[in-house]
Design an enzyme around this catalytic site. Sequence first.
Site, PDB file in Angstrom:
ATOM      1  N   GLY A  22       0.697  -1.114   0.037  1.00 49.73           N
ATOM      2  CA  GLY A  22      -0.040  -0.109  -0.002  1.00 49.73           C
ATOM      3  C   GLY A  22       0.971   1.198  -0.071  1.00 49.73           C
ATOM      4  O   GLY A  22       1.191   1.653   1.058  1.00 49.73           O
TER       5      GLY A  22
ATOM      6  N   LYS B  78      -5.670   6.007  18.572  1.00 56.07           N
ATOM      7  CA  LYS B  78      -5.196   6.937  17.321  1.00 56.07           C
ATOM      8  C   LYS B  78      -6.693   6.752  16.385  1.00 56.07           C
ATOM      9  O   LYS B  78      -6.995   7.528  15.676  1.00 56.07           O
ATOM     10  CB  LYS B  78      -4.494   5.718  16.684  1.00 56.07           C
TER      11      LYS B  78
ATOM     12  N   GLY C  53       2.767   5.084   2.918  1.00 59.10           N
ATOM     13  CA  GLY C  53       3.501   3.999   2.412  1.00 59.10           C
ATOM     14  C   GLY C  53       4.668   4.448   1.571  1.00 59.10           C
ATOM     15  O   GLY C  53       5.906   4.001   2.021  1.00 59.10           O
TER      16      GLY C  53
ATOM     17  N   ALA D 123       0.177   7.736   0.382  1.00 58.08           N
ATOM     18  CA  ALA D 123       1.080   9.001   0.834  1.00 58.08           C
ATOM     19  C   ALA D 123       1.917   8.267   2.049  1.00 58.08           C
ATOM     20  O   ALA D 123       3.201   8.541   2.053  1.00 58.08           O
ATOM     21  CB  ALA D 123       0.207   9.953   1.359  1.00 58.08           C
TER      22      ALA D 123
ATOM     23  N   SER E 120      -5.833  11.713   5.822  1.00 54.66           N
ATOM     24  CA  SER E 120      -5.785  10.743   4.864  1.00 54.66           C
ATOM     25  C   SER E 120      -7.139  10.634   4.168  1.00 54.66           C
ATOM     26  O   SER E 120      -7.453  10.364   2.929  1.00 54.66           O
ATOM     27  CB  SER E 120      -5.362   9.476   5.302  1.00 54.66           C
TER      28      SER E 120
END
Length: 315
Positions: free
Chosen positions: A11, A189, A16, A14, A262
């Site tokens: 993956g 998170k 990765g 951005a 994201s």
Amino acid sequence: MKIMAKIAIAGAGAMGSRFGYMLQKAGNDVILMDNWEQHVETINEKGLTVDDNGQTQVIQIPAMAPRAVKEVQDLVILFTKTMQLKTMLEDIKGTIGKNTAVLCLMNGLGNVDVIEQYVKKQHIIVGVTLWTSELVGPGHISFTGSGSIGLQNIDPREQDRAAKVVSLLNAAGLNATLSTDVTTDIWKKACVNGTLNSLCTLLDCNIEEFGQLKEAPQMAREILNEFAAVAKLENVTIDVDEILTSLQKLGDTSQAGAHYPSMHQDLIQHHRKTEIDFLNGYVAKKGKANGIATPYNTLVTQLVHAKEQILVEDK
């Protein structure tokens, strides 16, 4: 595992791509795996363009479709979208050998349950990261600031394997530490993503702009109260005030204030489906199944799905 290793990024969006870039700079043999053909072709033909804290450079790093990678790796890092996880794990079977560590740094809740269907428990390491990155376009990422990683082996007997991964990541400047309670870390998170990702997407703003809204603290608190209630079902205690303080800090431009989360990048900028069902949607679904009211997370999930129907191509 040696400090220099064969590493596959499963993956290569951005985040990765940022990890791949940093790990290759540290001398590792890195390959980016992604199903976005234009992204892969651009990287192979022109290199990966990296805007690193204001300095632009182009690096040569191999990129391939996941199914095309057959060589066993020392470390596989999962950065794919949660809704694509099963397909990715099917595609990368050839990269996972008897000594391969598989590190999941994906957003969302419930990932480990899926990974255990494909990877032996002793190979799995799970973590959370506060690094950020943005995908400017095919073969082009941009980022500022620093970050950190907390990770833990899910098999208690495999702490040595996790410690080696920490050393490998730290040699690349990725600021990794061994966690003693990664489940709580993942929920924390998810709390951050369940507020900033979803609300910045719906309001079309970055983190700093969201933090400046007078309604922001109350909206965030209502969402987080529901996260905390559902987290108790998994024996996880969430301190809502602590998370709110973290959100406030992230809004600073010296932290992640200028960053578009994201989910905003996926839906608003690139018209792709989101991971909402594994954040707010996970809380809403689990709450409903256990008699816990989650009106705010339910509404946020519905609104994001409605926005997907408007924006996502190939509906």
